[in-house]
Write an enzyme that holds these catalytic residues in place. Structure first.
Site, PDB file in Angstrom:
ATOM      1  CG  ASP A  23      -1.835   1.245   1.254  1.00 56.60           C
ATOM      2  OD1 ASP A  23      -2.399   1.578   0.189  1.00 56.60           O
ATOM      3  OD2 ASP A  23      -1.972   1.885   2.306  1.00 56.60           O
ATOM      4  CB  CYS A  86      -3.102   0.391  -2.572  1.00 57.73           C
ATOM      5  SG  CYS A  86      -3.120   2.124  -3.039  1.00 57.73           S
ATOM      6  CG  ASN A  87      -9.582   0.437  -3.021  1.00 58.69           C
ATOM      7  OD1 ASN A  87     -10.579  -0.137  -3.398  1.00 58.69           O
ATOM      8  ND2 ASN A  87      -9.145   0.338  -1.785  1.00 58.69           N
ATOM      9  CB  CYS A 197      -9.574   4.488   0.281  1.00 53.13           C
ATOM     10  SG  CYS A 197      -7.927   4.970   0.880  1.00 53.13           S
ATOM     11  CB  THR A 198      -6.707  -0.224   2.117  1.00 53.85           C
ATOM     12  OG1 THR A 198      -5.607   0.536   1.587  1.00 53.85           O
ATOM     13  CG2 THR A 198      -7.184  -1.231   1.100  1.00 53.85           C
TER      14      THR A 198
HETATM   15  N1  DGL Z   1      -4.861   3.152   0.703  1.00 55.72           N
HETATM   16  C1  DGL Z   1      -4.902   3.538  -0.635  1.00 55.72           C
HETATM   17  C2  DGL Z   1      -6.170   3.155  -1.367  1.00 55.72           C
HETATM   18  O1  DGL Z   1      -6.731   2.146  -1.044  1.00 55.72           O
HETATM   19  C3  DGL Z   1      -4.231   4.776  -1.090  1.00 55.72           C
HETATM   20  C4  DGL Z   1      -4.543   6.037  -0.436  1.00 55.72           C
HETATM   21  C5  DGL Z   1      -3.606   7.117  -0.913  1.00 55.72           C
HETATM   22  O2  DGL Z   1      -2.387   6.934  -0.821  1.00 55.72           O
HETATM   23  O3  DGL Z   1      -4.121   8.143  -1.359  1.00 55.72           O
HETATM   24  O4  DGL Z   1      -6.593   3.812  -2.282  1.00 55.72           O
END
Ligand code: DGL
Length: 268
Positions: A23, A86-87, A197-198
């Site tokens: 992530d 990470c989405n 988002c994770t």
């Molecule tokens: N945790 C991530 C996601 O799932 C990324 C968040 C980011 O870095 O903006 O999208």
């Protein structure tokens, strides 16, 4: 690492090799925790970039490049399967990674639109995600597929990732940010809110409080852990029950950040 080296290392070690989880920062720890619970014999290597987080408002090119670097690092560690926890990274990079490493099983994250769309009673669902994820092909396809049956309201969790990165989940300022993103979804009639988002599951308590009792919060981590289990069996890569799992935390930031990743994982 070349694919030949990857294959040699998997043949040499196979089932006892770790699962790699990546992530932009601390958020993917929500997925790490689901894997830890569901697959207790598996060794896990978590890589949280940390140096270049957040990814959500970066260009696709940057996110793609950072994700490729991270995956190379995890493959060099001998990971047998990679979870893009990470989405944002999934939306931008998973297709190219599957083409580049056709023998490596990848699992990506995408907003759980389907379960929300299939179970909503109000006919309205809310999706909270980063800007980059909401613009990605995965989300757009889901939006096209389910958008004719249910109304899909979208919201970017402005400042959510930064709040989680600063361990400020329970600060009043964070609740203000959550209200700004969540209230329009609830006012629009959403009875399901998808955490796309994770990082957002770490704000689940605040989101649920703001959303109120009639709204279900949906997060994909457990479904991802189930999918990983299925792939381990399909590829014959599941660790033996006698295996002694190891848990490592890597980062492109510093040692202190690696320690924060470990703390986030174990302090629930
Ligand atoms: N945790 C991530 C996601 O799932 C990324 C968040 C980011 O870095 O903006 O999208």
């Amino acid at each position: 690492m070349s694919i030949v080296n990857y294959q040699l290392s998997i043949v040499a070690n196979g089932m006892s090799n770790p699962i790699g989880i990546f992530d932009s920062g601390l958020g993917g720890i929500s997925v790490w925790q689901a894997l830890y619970d569901a697959l207790p014999h598996e060794s896990l290597i978590y890589l949280g970039d940390g140096a270049r987080c957040p990814y959500g408002s970066r260009s696709s090119e940057e996110v793609r490049q950072f994700t490729e670097e991270a995956v190379e690092r995890l493959l060099a560690e001998g990971c047998k399967l990679i979870v893009l926890a990470c989405n944002t990274a999934t939306a931008v990079a998973i297709k190219g990674l599957r083409e580049k490493y056709p023998d490596v099983p990848f699992v990506g994250l995408e907003p759980a639109v389907k379960p929300a769309a299939l179970t909503t009673k109000s006919g309205v669902i809310g999706v909270l995600a980063t800007e980059r994820s909401l613009q990605g092909d995965h989300f757009r396809r889901n939006e096209e597929k389910y958008g004719s049956e249910v109304k899909i309201l979208k919201g970017v969790g402005e400042g959510f990732v930064e709040a989680v990165e600063r361990n400020e989940e329970h600060m009043p300022e964070t609740e203000v940010l959550v209200r700004k993103a969540v209230e329009p979804l609830v006012e629009g009639g959403a009875d399901k809110i998808v955490l796309g988002c994770t990082h957002y599951p770490f704000l689940r308590d605040v989101i649920a409080r703001v959303a109120g009792d009639g709204v279900e919060i949906i997060d994909s981590s457990e479904a991802v852990a189930r999918r990983v289990g299925v792939l381990l069996d399909e590829y014959g890569l599941r660790a033996e029950e006698s295996a002694m799992p190891e848990y490592r935390f890597l980062t492109f930031a510093d040692e202190e950040y690696a320690e924060r990743l470990r703390e986030k994982a174990f302090n629930r």
